[in-house]
Design a protein around this motif. Structure first.
Motif, mmCIF file in Angstrom:
data_model
loop_
_atom_site.group_PDB
_atom_site.id
_atom_site.type_symbol
_atom_site.label_atom_id
_atom_site.label_comp_id
_atom_site.label_asym_id
_atom_site.label_seq_id
_atom_site.Cartn_x
_atom_site.Cartn_y
_atom_site.Cartn_z
ATOM 1 N N SER A 185 6.416 5.019 7.084
ATOM 2 C CA SER A 185 7.537 4.510 7.878
ATOM 3 C C SER A 185 7.223 3.149 8.495
ATOM 4 C CB SER A 185 7.905 5.506 8.983
ATOM 5 O OG SER A 185 6.877 5.564 9.964
ATOM 6 N N THR A 186 6.021 2.626 8.226
ATOM 7 C CA THR A 186 5.605 1.350 8.809
ATOM 8 C C THR A 186 5.572 0.269 7.738
ATOM 9 O OG1 THR A 186 3.257 1.772 8.403
ATOM 10 C CG2 THR A 186 4.163 2.556 10.502
ATOM 11 N N SER A 187 5.236 -0.934 8.161
ATOM 12 C CA SER A 187 4.999 -2.052 7.235
ATOM 13 C C SER A 187 3.752 -2.776 7.720
ATOM 14 C CB SER A 187 6.198 -2.998 7.191
ATOM 15 O OG SER A 187 6.420 -3.567 8.457
ATOM 16 N N ILE B 198 0.810 -1.211 0.000
ATOM 17 C CA ILE B 198 0.000 0.000 0.000
ATOM 18 C C ILE B 198 0.848 1.268 0.000
ATOM 19 C CG2 ILE B 198 -0.259 0.054 2.523
ATOM 20 C CD1 ILE B 198 -3.186 0.996 1.960
ATOM 21 N N ARG B 199 1.994 1.241 0.676
ATOM 22 C CA ARG B 199 2.856 2.418 0.721
ATOM 23 C C ARG B 199 3.453 2.719 -0.654
ATOM 24 N NH1 ARG B 199 2.061 0.450 5.771
ATOM 25 N NH2 ARG B 199 2.459 -1.565 4.871
ATOM 26 N N ASP B 200 3.732 1.662 -1.441
ATOM 27 C CA ASP B 200 4.224 1.861 -2.809
ATOM 28 C C ASP B 200 3.115 2.408 -3.713
ATOM 29 O OD1 ASP B 200 6.794 0.937 -2.172
ATOM 30 O OD2 ASP B 200 6.199 -1.149 -2.518
ATOM 31 N N ILE B 201 1.906 1.927 -3.519
ATOM 32 C CA ILE B 201 0.762 2.464 -4.273
ATOM 33 C C ILE B 201 0.583 3.939 -3.935
ATOM 34 C CG2 ILE B 201 -1.742 2.344 -4.572
ATOM 35 C CD1 ILE B 201 -1.496 -0.704 -3.933
ATOM 36 N N GLN B 202 0.640 4.268 -2.656
ATOM 37 C CA GLN B 202 0.465 5.651 -2.210
ATOM 38 C C GLN B 202 1.537 6.554 -2.814
ATOM 39 O OE1 GLN B 202 -0.843 6.767 1.932
ATOM 40 N NE2 GLN B 202 1.314 7.344 2.106
ATOM 41 N N LYS B 203 2.804 6.110 -2.799
ATOM 42 C CA LYS B 203 3.890 6.915 -3.372
ATOM 43 C C LYS B 203 3.661 7.158 -4.858
ATOM 44 C CE LYS B 203 7.406 5.333 -0.148
ATOM 45 N NZ LYS B 203 8.551 4.440 0.051
#
Length: 123
Positions: A100-102, A79-84
């Protein structure tokens, strides 16, 4: 970009009435707890969530890391890669995942017509 399993989360007025309606339409309960005012229902690969008193509006929901049967995938786009990637395309976020989380996280965006899109990773 792989957004994961898709469902529509419906803000319902009476979960019992809505459950009966969707059962008559061919859906069956897949997950949830009617006593907590939420159910996930399926008709083949089509998934809807019924939520009483939890959301103001209907929501388009994507679950990275899950199949349409809520099974964990070995490989998926976090999800963090999608958000970026979406930030790089100038999307505006109503809420953001903590980069900063996983693991489990979520973010919310809205389409040009104001429809809420929840991206909610459970793994």
């Amino acid at each position: 970009m792989k957004l994961g399993a898709f469902s529509v989360s419906l803000a319902v007025k009476d979960i019992h009435v809505s459950k009966a309606f969707y059962e008559n339409l061919g859906f069956s309960v897949f997950h949830g707890d009617i006593n907590q005012n939420w159910l996930i229902m399926k008709n083949e690969q089509t998934t809807i969530g019924l939520f009483q008193g939890m959301f103001e509006d209907n929501i388009l929901t994507f679950n990275p890391g899950w199949t349409q049967n809520a099974e964990n995938l070995d490989s998926f786009t976090d999800i963090r890669d999608i958000q970026k990637e979406l930030k790089g395309k100038d999307f505006e976020f109503a809420t953001e995942a903590d980069e900063s989380t996983s693991g489990p996280a979520s973010f919310v965006i809205k389409d040009p017509d104001g429809n809420v899109i929840l991206v909610d990773q459970h793994v």
